[in-house]
Design a protein around this motif. Structure first.
Motif, PDB file in Angstrom:
ATOM      1  N   SER A  80       0.835  -1.214   0.000  1.00 51.55           N
ATOM      2  CA  SER A  80       0.000   0.000   0.000  1.00 51.55           C
ATOM      3  C   SER A  80       0.864   1.256   0.000  1.00 51.55           C
ATOM      4  N   LYS A  81       2.148   1.107   0.323  1.00 54.61           N
ATOM      5  CA  LYS A  81       3.112   2.205   0.193  1.00 54.61           C
ATOM      6  C   LYS A  81       4.180   1.784  -0.813  1.00 54.61           C
ATOM      7  N   SER A  82       4.815   2.792  -1.450  1.00 59.01           N
ATOM      8  CA  SER A  82       5.954   2.488  -2.317  1.00 59.01           C
ATOM      9  C   SER A  82       7.211   2.348  -1.444  1.00 59.01           C
ATOM     10  N   ARG A  83       8.289   1.845  -2.044  1.00 54.63           N
ATOM     11  CA  ARG A  83       9.546   1.718  -1.279  1.00 54.63           C
ATOM     12  C   ARG A  83      10.012   3.080  -0.778  1.00 54.63           C
ATOM     13  N   SER A 134      -2.626   0.904  -7.756  1.00 53.37           N
ATOM     14  CA  SER A 134      -2.671   2.215  -7.103  1.00 53.37           C
ATOM     15  C   SER A 134      -1.520   3.114  -7.546  1.00 53.37           C
ATOM     16  N   ASP A 135      -1.517   4.358  -7.054  1.00 55.54           N
ATOM     17  CA  ASP A 135      -0.422   5.277  -7.387  1.00 55.54           C
ATOM     18  C   ASP A 135       0.914   4.811  -6.786  1.00 55.54           C
ATOM     19  N   SER A 136       0.867   4.181  -5.593  1.00 56.17           N
ATOM     20  CA  SER A 136       2.115   3.660  -5.006  1.00 56.17           C
ATOM     21  C   SER A 136       2.733   2.604  -5.920  1.00 56.17           C
ATOM     22  N   PHE A 137       1.882   1.789  -6.496  1.00 56.56           N
ATOM     23  CA  PHE A 137       2.362   0.733  -7.384  1.00 56.56           C
ATOM     24  C   PHE A 137       2.939   1.346  -8.657  1.00 56.56           C
ATOM     25  N   GLU A 138       2.306   2.418  -9.131  1.00 63.28           N
ATOM     26  CA  GLU A 138       2.828   3.107 -10.321  1.00 63.28           C
ATOM     27  C   GLU A 138       4.235   3.634 -10.071  1.00 63.28           C
ATOM     28  N   GLY A 151      -3.703   1.837 -14.651  1.00 64.41           N
ATOM     29  CA  GLY A 151      -3.281   2.415 -13.375  1.00 64.41           C
ATOM     30  C   GLY A 151      -4.237   3.503 -12.928  1.00 64.41           C
ATOM     31  N   THR A 152      -3.678   4.674 -12.623  1.00 65.06           N
ATOM     32  CA  THR A 152      -4.542   5.758 -12.122  1.00 65.06           C
ATOM     33  C   THR A 152      -5.104   6.626 -13.247  1.00 65.06           C
TER      34      THR A 152
END
Lengths: 326, 326
Positions: A80-83, A134-138, A151-152
């Motif tokens: 749910s969060k990016s790195r 999600s945007d985090s995945f993007e 994506g978004t």
């Protein structure tokens, strides 16, 4: 400390006293034996019920391990969060951590698509990636230099008009559908992904997670990635399964090893769950250390299969500070 | 006309010549044998590719049957319109049809919930109905005097905030989740339905349809009700299956018989699909007449099981006008 070299040696009697790491001597043996430590995050580094609250001495312990020259990596299924967002969180709480030491199922999935899936599609004109995520995945896709559609994209977030599918266009160039669970998923996104999987021969489905259910605030549950995936699986032939890049699946381990070289025989995986963490370690040929600061409690350790049995147990990772020279 | 009394007598050789109804003598025998005619709509009354275009002489044929005292009913799996909307369409095209002669999987599902499901829940405080469905479906629920939550409630159409499930409340009074496929379905609706099914012991799932895929304009396909249902099935114990009130399932036939008394031995079902219409008739103990104005063509009739074999075939329903006195 009784060290269990093989899972056959293990006898867990509900309290796992034999395997428990609790004093300086136990910790010293552990530090002598392993050069690399991989840590799950939820329930290990921070608490499950408040993910801004760290487990006791978590930052000090990680920093101590790095100071003594150990390799430290973080391996979470929570995308749910990016790195980058995880890095900020670690640093805010005083952890001495670098971006490349953090692996999420999202970052590993993006890396897997780049390193394994796309090069394996020989016809370059069929390597287009469609993303449900999600945007985090993007951010992870971008960090891996990937191009994608979906994506978004606001167009994909719009509701599909009642029984009017004219906005769903064929695109034979889409060779990969990447799926990450998010709570704002629409039928339009599922339909686009489904259509590519059903119509484009050989189109692959790569996912960050396959948990069928999630616990929610009211004590009830909600459909997880694995439940939504079933919508897309209806488009795949039965002999063709999606690749899941999350614990306990091997593709996640392979992807971490591609990015971070470690000696399997001198690496231990530290987690709070039998079904994900311990299974992941055992399948990947790593030793495993189960902590009781998260999902699993000592009383849960009955009737484990050999694949689910940890090599060691510990109340929480702060115990490793016992290894500090005083 | 060679009349096949049992499915064992039937030999279909790809053109089904033996069973074909084509002249006045064939039609007269049919009219002598049956008092009631049940008609599928899509591909039978109107064309599949343009549902505002009637098949040849469709209205005249239906009106002729009614003039000769035959019972006529319409049985469609297509619940995208309410019965009232279908009535308007029939009348606009010159059919002499009454509301109670029209059955959709939506109206039958609503009737089944009222007549069978709710009375079967002994604890009255646990009879609340949660609806995932369209406004047409709500009209059927209303026509059946049912109360419900969900449906087109704007609250349920909102996107679920990222990983914030606080708006999903427990409601132990929900004893039934009714699911109708629609293209504007949201994750929030699926989550509410899932949560009730997972948390409320004995909560039932009743659906208007279970087709996994649908063909769409571009020649591709989209996930159908059966694919989305799988999201909800992840919440049900494996031994507990949803009830589907559509062809070819018995609950639909039972529901039509509750509303329209007909003598099974003197009723024939007229449809354009083997897998839904013919199977539905045969399972329900009715004879079946397959027309070639819709999905199935004579060349498709190879390798049928006894359950899938129609009693008669006909090019289109207009042939029945051959029975008119001249």
């Amino acid at each position: 400390m009784v060290q269990a070299n093989t899972t056959q040696d293990i006898r867990l009697d509900g309290h796992a006293d034999e395997l428990e790491i609790r004093d300086k001597k136990d910790v010293q043996a552990l530090l002598d034996r392993y050069d690399a430590f991989l840590f799950d995050c939820d329930g290990v580094i921070w608490h499950l019920d408040d993910r801004e609250k760290m487990t006791p001495d978590a930052a000090e312990t990680i920093n101590f391990l790095k100071d003594t020259g150990k390799k430290v990596n973080f391996v979470t299924n929570n995308g749910s969060k990016s790195r980058g967002e995880y890095l900020e969180k670690f640093r805010k709480h005083g952890f001495n951590v670098e971006l490349e030491e953090i692996h999420t199922s999202g970052s590993a999935t993006a890396g897997y698509v780049r390193d394994v899936v796309l090069p394996d599609i020989s016809d370059k004109s069929k390597r287009k990636v469609y993303v449900i995520g999600s945007d985090s995945f993007e951010k992870e896709l971008q960090a891996n230099g990937l191009e994608w559609t979906g994506g978004t994209d606001p167009e994909d977030k719009e509701e599909l008009p009642p029984f009017d599918y004219s906005c769903i266009k064929a695109d034979p160039a889409v060779g990969v559908v990447v799926f990450q669970f998010h709570t704002q998923i629409t039928y339009k996104q599922l339909t686009k992904g489904f259509n590519y999987l059903a119509s484009n021969e050989g189109c692959r489905l790569i996912c960050t997670n396959d948990n069928e259910t999630m616990l929610i605030e009211n004590g009830g549950s909600a459909p997880g990635a694995g439940a939504l995936l079933k919508v897309l699986l209806a488009a795949l032939p039965e002999d063709k399964q999606p690749v899941i890049v999350s614990k306990p699946w091997q593709e996640y381990m392979d992807q971490i090893r591609r990015r971070t070289d470690f000696d399997r025989r001198r690496t231990v995986f530290v987690g709070d769950r039998v079904q994900t963490d311990v299974l992941f370690a055992n399948r990947g040929g790593l030793d495993s250390l189960l902590v009781f600061s998260g999902r699993t409690q000592p009383d849960d350790l009955h009737h484990l299969t050999a694949e689910q049995a940890p090599n060691y147990t510990m109340s929480h990772i702060g115990v490793l500070q016992e290894g500090k020279e005083t």
